[in-house]
Design a protein around this motif. Structure first.
Motif, PDB file in Angstrom:
ATOM      1  N   ARG A 140      45.063  37.345  42.539  1.00 42.71           N
ATOM      2  CA  ARG A 140      45.345  36.303  41.538  1.00 42.71           C
ATOM      3  C   ARG A 140      46.050  36.816  40.296  1.00 42.71           C
ATOM      4  N   PHE A 141      45.856  38.105  39.975  1.00 46.07           N
ATOM      5  CA  PHE A 141      46.512  38.645  38.787  1.00 46.07           C
ATOM      6  C   PHE A 141      47.781  39.433  39.124  1.00 46.07           C
ATOM      7  N   GLY A 142      47.965  39.774  40.386  1.00 53.83           N
ATOM      8  CA  GLY A 142      49.197  40.415  40.805  1.00 53.83           C
ATOM      9  C   GLY A 142      49.329  41.889  40.478  1.00 53.83           C
ATOM     10  N   PHE A 143      48.248  42.633  40.623  1.00 53.59           N
ATOM     11  CA  PHE A 143      48.319  44.080  40.468  1.00 53.59           C
ATOM     12  C   PHE A 143      47.358  44.737  41.440  1.00 53.59           C
ATOM     13  N   ILE A 144      47.561  46.021  41.660  1.00 52.85           N
ATOM     14  CA  ILE A 144      46.728  46.798  42.580  1.00 52.85           C
ATOM     15  C   ILE A 144      45.691  47.575  41.761  1.00 52.85           C
ATOM     16  N   ILE A 145      44.465  47.567  42.246  1.00 56.22           N
ATOM     17  CA  ILE A 145      43.401  48.339  41.616  1.00 56.22           C
ATOM     18  C   ILE A 145      43.196  49.603  42.440  1.00 56.22           C
ATOM     19  N   ASP A 146      43.487  50.740  41.857  1.00 54.62           N
ATOM     20  CA  ASP A 146      43.286  52.016  42.537  1.00 54.62           C
ATOM     21  C   ASP A 146      41.798  52.369  42.559  1.00 54.62           C
ATOM     22  N   ASP A 147      41.400  53.073  43.610  1.00 51.06           N
ATOM     23  CA  ASP A 147      39.994  53.457  43.748  1.00 51.06           C
ATOM     24  C   ASP A 147      39.476  54.197  42.523  1.00 51.06           C
TER      25      ASP A 147
ATOM     26  N   GLY B  98      35.137  42.172  47.453  1.00 54.18           N
ATOM     27  CA  GLY B  98      35.747  40.851  47.481  1.00 54.18           C
ATOM     28  C   GLY B  98      36.239  40.428  46.111  1.00 54.18           C
ATOM     29  N   LEU B  99      35.455  40.730  45.090  1.00 55.32           N
ATOM     30  CA  LEU B  99      35.842  40.405  43.715  1.00 55.32           C
ATOM     31  C   LEU B  99      37.109  41.145  43.319  1.00 55.32           C
ATOM     32  N   LEU B 100      37.164  42.430  43.595  1.00 52.21           N
ATOM     33  CA  LEU B 100      38.339  43.227  43.232  1.00 52.21           C
ATOM     34  C   LEU B 100      39.582  42.783  43.998  1.00 52.21           C
ATOM     35  N   THR B 101      39.409  42.446  45.263  1.00 55.04           N
ATOM     36  CA  THR B 101      40.533  41.958  46.062  1.00 55.04           C
ATOM     37  C   THR B 101      41.068  40.652  45.494  1.00 55.04           C
ATOM     38  N   GLU B 102      40.172  39.772  45.116  1.00 59.54           N
ATOM     39  CA  GLU B 102      40.597  38.485  44.546  1.00 59.54           C
ATOM     40  C   GLU B 102      41.280  38.678  43.190  1.00 59.54           C
ATOM     41  N   ILE B 103      40.795  39.612  42.392  1.00 61.06           N
ATOM     42  CA  ILE B 103      41.446  39.924  41.109  1.00 61.06           C
ATOM     43  C   ILE B 103      42.861  40.423  41.368  1.00 61.06           C
ATOM     44  N   GLU B 104      43.005  41.325  42.336  1.00 60.47           N
ATOM     45  CA  GLU B 104      44.346  41.824  42.679  1.00 60.47           C
ATOM     46  C   GLU B 104      45.270  40.676  43.077  1.00 60.47           C
TER      47      GLU B 104
END
Length: 93
Positions: free
Chosen positions: A62-69, A54-60
């Motif tokens: 609100r900051f506008g980037f994708i976090i790769d696994d 949930g934290l990583l999804t929210e970071i993506e």
């Protein structure tokens, strides 16, 4: 010597703290006291393995980037400073 925090970092810091408050239901006063070396994963009970997603999804969002696994590791979640640096390194210019 100028020790001021650059505006971009200050903005990201405020946004990241808001994300932690919102996603982990932490008190604003508690999160406002986080320092660079404040331990996160393993030290904050609210930040368990399920909450990380949930934290990583929210970071993506609100900051506008994708976090790769492959970008997700224990080091990025070890301290508040590590998480802020992770965000600063990946957010769009």
């Amino acid at each position: 010597m100028n020790n001021a925090i650059p505006p971009a970092t200050e903005s990201a810091d405020r946004k990241l703290r808001a994300i932690l408050v919102d996603t982990l239901a932490l008190e604003e006063e508690r999160v406002s006291g986080f320092e660079d070396d404040t331990e996160l994963f393993g030290a904050i009970p609210e930040l368990d393995s399920q909450a990380v997603m949930g934290l990583l999804t929210e970071i993506e969002d609100r900051f506008g980037f994708i976090i790769d696994d492959e970008d997700v590791d224990g080091e990025m979640l070890e301290t508040y400073g590590a998480l802020l640096r992770f965000v600063m390194d990946r957010r769009p210019g």
